[in-house]
Enzyme design. Structure first.
Site, PDB file in Angstrom:
ATOM      1  N   MET A 271       0.826  -1.204   0.000  1.00  0.00           N
ATOM      2  CA  MET A 271       0.000   0.000   0.000  1.00  0.00           C
ATOM      3  C   MET A 271       0.862   1.256   0.000  1.00  0.00           C
ATOM      4  O   MET A 271       1.814   1.364   0.765  1.00  0.00           O
ATOM      5  CB  MET A 271      -0.932  -0.036   1.225  1.00  0.00           C
ATOM      6  N   GLU A 272       0.471   2.195  -0.856  1.00  0.00           N
ATOM      7  CA  GLU A 272       1.292   3.367  -1.163  1.00  0.00           C
ATOM      8  C   GLU A 272       1.115   4.564  -0.242  1.00  0.00           C
ATOM      9  O   GLU A 272       1.359   5.702  -0.662  1.00  0.00           O
ATOM     10  CB  GLU A 272       0.973   3.808  -2.596  1.00  0.00           C
ATOM     11  N   ASN A 273       0.708   4.377   1.020  1.00  0.00           N
ATOM     12  CA  ASN A 273       0.520   5.510   1.923  1.00  0.00           C
ATOM     13  C   ASN A 273       1.652   6.531   1.786  1.00  0.00           C
ATOM     14  O   ASN A 273       2.813   6.164   1.715  1.00  0.00           O
ATOM     15  CB  ASN A 273       0.497   5.017   3.365  1.00  0.00           C
ATOM     16  N   HIS A 305       6.226  -0.044  -7.936  1.00  0.00           N
ATOM     17  CA  HIS A 305       4.816   0.321  -8.099  1.00  0.00           C
ATOM     18  C   HIS A 305       4.370   1.267  -6.981  1.00  0.00           C
ATOM     19  O   HIS A 305       3.822   2.348  -7.241  1.00  0.00           O
ATOM     20  CB  HIS A 305       3.963  -0.949  -8.110  1.00  0.00           C
ATOM     21  N   GLU A 306       4.617   0.859  -5.742  1.00  0.00           N
ATOM     22  CA  GLU A 306       4.153   1.688  -4.620  1.00  0.00           C
ATOM     23  C   GLU A 306       4.893   3.025  -4.617  1.00  0.00           C
ATOM     24  O   GLU A 306       4.305   4.066  -4.345  1.00  0.00           O
ATOM     25  CB  GLU A 306       4.338   0.965  -3.285  1.00  0.00           C
ATOM     26  N   GLU A 328      -4.300   3.130 -10.643  1.00  0.00           N
ATOM     27  CA  GLU A 328      -3.772   1.760 -10.689  1.00  0.00           C
ATOM     28  C   GLU A 328      -3.314   1.342 -12.085  1.00  0.00           C
ATOM     29  O   GLU A 328      -2.224   0.819 -12.253  1.00  0.00           O
ATOM     30  CB  GLU A 328      -4.783   0.765 -10.118  1.00  0.00           C
TER      31      GLU A 328
HETATM   32  N1  PHE Z   1      -3.342   0.498  -3.709  1.00  0.00           N
HETATM   33  C1  PHE Z   1      -2.629  -0.724  -3.504  1.00  0.00           C
HETATM   34  C2  PHE Z   1      -1.748  -0.882  -4.745  1.00  0.00           C
HETATM   35  O1  PHE Z   1      -0.756  -0.364  -4.904  1.00  0.00           O
HETATM   36  C3  PHE Z   1      -3.481  -1.928  -3.384  1.00  0.00           C
HETATM   37  C4  PHE Z   1      -4.345  -1.996  -2.177  1.00  0.00           C
HETATM   38  C5  PHE Z   1      -5.689  -1.756  -2.279  1.00  0.00           C
HETATM   39  C6  PHE Z   1      -3.807  -2.289  -0.948  1.00  0.00           C
HETATM   40  C7  PHE Z   1      -6.519  -1.832  -1.200  1.00  0.00           C
HETATM   41  C8  PHE Z   1      -4.619  -2.373   0.131  1.00  0.00           C
HETATM   42  C9  PHE Z   1      -5.973  -2.152   0.026  1.00  0.00           C
HETATM   43  O2  PHE Z   1      -2.034  -1.452  -5.711  1.00  0.00           O
HETATM   44 ZN    ZN Z   2      -1.332   0.345  -7.001  1.00  0.00          ZN
END
Ligand code: PHE
Ligand code: ZN
Length: 883
Positions: A271-273, A305-306, A328
């Protein structure tokens, strides 16, 4: 709990928020079972919303509300309305105001892994898509952007590390060391889904990165104590990704720190937080002994990606969740390009196309088909799909193909310039490319709204006297749920014409236009492209580099396919020719087996394959891809109806045996020549040699002769890295018998203490096509190392069984379906997101032959009838059963 009949949300109903939140101050008092969260929000009415004043409705779920203050005045019960999913304040000031809300949550009890939860004693959050509302009451939607300051207080023994988004402002101890705290501030306004917090006893590996403008960024990856060395590859990947984004897209990192945390229990990959990526630890930890080359590759691409999301997702985010592909699809495109540049671009393309076909094409062909930008959903978590991600990436790639690289880059630059700091839409994205290039993409937009995989039915005619070649193209757009009729799409078709010697003929249209890049635009239902000055009957090479996510059908005699395999200047298409030859052969063998006929079909394919892989000029990784047969799921998809997975399995084995026999000496040579005894390197070249050697081994072993088993056993026990060891383990587990038991026991003894590696042991057993597999998998669900609350374990055992064991999942007696359905129901009580995903294994059930179809329907109906289903499972199962 959620309302029992969840309502669908529609894209057309989008309204801007009635209120905006500019500033968020959060204060966490971490406790395993009773964490207190105080939030202070600066709220104001949205000047862009309708003039009529609306009540302030905040989202909130699974929260214990303690107190609300509005401009420092405590609200009485009558001043607000509380439901299971919301908090509404009917009367608010017309000027900006401050809201202070105190809530309590129980992280320990949170098994859905959304919001704040605990995994191996680490506090961690997951907020995308709608998890923030499980932490505090909020406008939990991506078009509400605020700057966050976060204070975290915890027991320093339990959580010496305290992290949140942005830069560290301050830290200190309290209560003479009994508590400590940290304050983080993220200057970049962000939606709540990008919020993150981590607290725990973790070990960092640290490094730094000098950005293109000379700023120094501190990098850290936090892992379990003792696993630090295994994070080195992820760190290396991160730095290469940061550099690549500067060079390729001119994107520089914007904070002083970039942190990654690896946790054991996570619903997705990562996850890209903002400034604080959280990863599933299987996508961070790697060493030669513990991780396969595939994992090394996956780490490189997911870390990238992140990181890439920092610009495509975070700096520019999505207006609403219908726009999910905006971040995405685009970010997958970027990570695929990165991997292609870091490794072999043609091999990368083959891997990506394989993945697209196996997952996305089958999704698109069944009851779960939806457009890249869906127009309605019940549970957004169900839309993190192959269509949004992988097809979404293909759509971006097509824009690059149509515009050319230079104009594509201009469009991206404009997108960053125009929408930085905003929550954008797909329309705004496309507009940037039109404005930057002058190319009209109005018909192209249909890729975002029409589901299904288009088929291009092609035929080539040659007029020897006039030296003219005519390519006739018809686009067939299959019906998908809710979309019976479709408009013709704009499809970039890259092609070449091979002369008899295998060389490309110059492409000149009868209009006089010369096609330097070989790209024509298919825009009508039927279209004919006329090429002039074609000296002899050409062999068409269509859809080069997979220029569009479509199926191409053309009737070519074997010798034409052989020419393409041997000589096509487009290496991707050489592979594609081999792959479709193999597919055609497998479909044919399956058909003959169904008629009870014996067949030696496949000799011609084996010969052509042998000729192509003997070419030393081709890199090992590429030759390895040639040696891999299409998957059984791919064959099932091509057959399309009345599918009998057992027959496909037999056909598959038969062809593998035949190739192994026909090419035996060549495969032995490869097996010997590709052995390496130097130190392990995760480089693409070394991985390619291992891949080729293992692909040869698979085919050599297909006879299951005593010598083969001995060789395989030796391969397992002599392996010096996980790639070779795991490859042999899967093959041995498929074979069964004493050798299999010996290897499985050995593997378990070596790795039982490692929760990441032991998943391979679960998966190898779940994937075995042997008759006893279901019993075994059932027994393994009671193994002490298995837990339904751990998504990685569920995916390794139940997910592998359901998704990659076509024979045993599709047992004619329906026991495989019943097993998976039963576990979906159990999982749904703790983790609906994972439950819904497991249910996805049924997505092709309608294409099965009638006996299995009936069994699958029974299993699905059982799920549908169950009480208190989550909206996640409810949405998937009802789509599956809809007519
Ligand atoms: N956004 C994340 C990704 O890089 C995927 C993700 C979605 C993670 C929902 C956790 C919850 O693709
Ligand atoms: Zn993503």
């Amino acid at each position: 709990m959620k309302p029992s009949t969840p309502r669908p949300i529609h894209l057309k109903d989008y309204r801007p928020p009635a209120y905006l939140i500019d500033k968020v101050d959060l204060d966490f008092d971490l406790d395993p079972i009773r964490t207190r969260i105080r939030s202070r929000l600066s709220v104001r009415p949205n000047p862009k919303a309708s003039a009529r004043r609306e009540p302030l409705r905040l989202d909130g779920e699974h929260l214990e509300l303690d107190e609300i203050k509005l401009d420092r005045r405590v609200l009485a019960k009558k001043d607000y309305k509380l439901t299971d999913t919301s908090l509404t304040i009917p009367k608010t000031p017309s000027k900006p105001f401050t809201l202070e809300i105190t809530t309590f949550v129980n992280p320990q009890a949170n098994k859905a892994l959304q919001g704040l939860y605990r995994t191996s004693n680490v506090y961690c959050t997951q907020c995308e898509a709608e998890g923030f509302r499980r932490i505090t009451y909020f406008l939990d939607r991506p078009d509400v952007l605020a700057s966050y300051t976060v204070r975290i207080e915890a027991d320093p023994n339990e959580a010496p590390i305290l992290l949140s988004n942005g830069n560290l402002l301050e830290r200190g101890t309290l209560d003479s060391g009994k508590r400590h705290y940290a304050v983080w501030r993220d200057p970049f306004p962000k939606p709540s889904y990008l919020f993150a917090l981590v607290g725990g006893d973790l070990a960092p590996i640290a490094s730094s990165f000098r950005t293109m403008s000379g700023r120094l960024v501190d990098l850290a990856i936090y892992v379990e104590h003792g696993k630090e060395e295994r994070a080195a590859w992820a760190m290396d990947s991160l730095k290469r990704a940061m550099r690549w984004d500067e060079v390729r897209f001119g994107r520089e990192y914007d904070l002083d720190v970039f942190n990654i945390v690896a946790v054991s229990d996570f619903n997705m990959g990562a996850m890209e937080n903002k400034g604080l990526n959280v990863f599933n630890d299987r996508l961070i930890l790697a060493s030669p002994e513990t991780a396969t080359d595939t994992i090394f590759e996956a780490i490189e691409s997911v870390v990238a990606h992140e990181y890439f999301h920092n610009w495509t997702g975070n700096r520019i985010t999505c207006r609403d969740w219908f726009q999910l592909c905006l971040k995405e699809g685009l970010t997958v495109f970027r990570d695929q390009e990165f991997s292609g540049d870091e490794r072999s671009s043609v091999v990368q393309r083959i891997l990506d196309v394989r993945q697209l076909k196996t997952h996305q094409f089958s999704e698109d062909a069944g009851p779960l088909a939806h457009p890249v930008r869906p127009e309605t959903y019940i549970e957004i978590n169900n839309f993190y799909t192959a269509t949004v991600y992988e097809k979404g990436s293909e759509v971006v790639r097509m824009i690059q193909t149509l515009l050319g690289r230079e104009n594509f880059r201009k469009g991206m630059d404009l997108y960053f310039e125009r929408h930085d700091g905003e929550a954008a839409t797909v329309e705004q994205f496309i507009r940037c490319f039109e404005d930057a290039s002058g190319v009209d993409l109005s018909q192209f937009r249909l890729w975002y709204s029409q589901a299904g995989t288009p088929e291009l039915v092609c035929a080539l005619r040659y007029d020897k006297a006039k030296k003219k070649a005519e390519l006739e193209v018809e686009q067939v757009l299959p019906a998908t749920p809710g979309q019976a009729h479709k408009k013709p799409m704009h499809i970039p078709l890259r092609l070449g014409l091979l002369g008899g010697n295998g060389h490309d003929v110059a492409l000149k249209l009868d209009s006089g236009e010369e096609l330097a890049d070989g790209i024509v635009s298919v825009t009508k239902r039927r279209q004919t492209f006329r090429f002039v000055d074609v000296p002899s009957r050409p062999v068409p090479s269509l859809l080069r580099n997979f220029s569009a996510p479509v199926n191409v059908t053309i009737d070519l005699p074997d010798r034409d396919v052989e020419l393409l395999m041997a000589a096509d200047s487009d290496l991707f298409n050489r592979w594609q020719a081999a792959n479709s030859f193999a597919t055609r052969t497998l479909v044919e063998i399956t058909r003959l087996l169904a008629q009870g006929k014996q067949t030696a079909r496949g000799a011609r394919y084996a010969k052509a394959l042998g000729a192509t892989i003997s070419t030393d000029a081709l890199e090992p990784a590429y030759r390895a891809e040639l040696l891999k047969l299409p998957t059984q799921a791919d064959i099932a998809r091509v057959i399309g109806k009345n599918v009998d997975p057992a027959l496909i399995h037999r056909a598959h084995r038969r062809l593998a045996k035949l190739i192994g026999r026909t090419l035996g000496p060549l495969l032995e040579d490869i097996y010997g020549a590709m052995a390496e005894d130097g130190p392990f390197s995760p480089s693409a070249e070394s991985a390619g040699r291992r891949a080729l050697r293992n692909a040869a081994l698979t085919l050599l072993t297909a006879q299951w002769g005593p010598r083969d088993i001995t060789r395989l056993s030796r391969h397992y026990f002599k392996a010096t890295n996980m790639t070779d060891r795991a490859h042999a383990l899967f093959l041995l587990a498929a074979y069964g018998g004493a050798e299999s038991a010996r290897a499985l026991d050995d593997f378990y003894a070596r790795w039982k203490g490692d929760h990441v590696v032991v998943d391979t042991w679960f998966a190898a057993q779940a994937q075995s096509p042997l008759a006893g597999t279901l019993k075994r998998v059932e027994a393994l669900t009671h193994h002490p190392l298995f837990a339904l609350t751990a998504p990685n374990k569920v995916r390794a055992l139940i997910g592998t069984f359901a998704a990659t064991n076509p024979v045993q999942f599709n047992r004619p007696d329906g026991a495989g379906y019943a097993f998976v359905a039963g576990h979906v129901l159990m999982l749904d009580r703790m983790n609906p997101q994972i439950a819904a995903r497991m249910l996805g294994a049924f997505r092709s059930w309608r294409a099965l032959e009638s006996g299995r179809r009936g069994q699958a329907r029974k299993a699905l109906q059982r799920v549908a009838r169950a009480k208190n289903l989550s909206s996640d499972v409810q949405e998937i199962v009802s789509k599956m059963l809809e007519a």
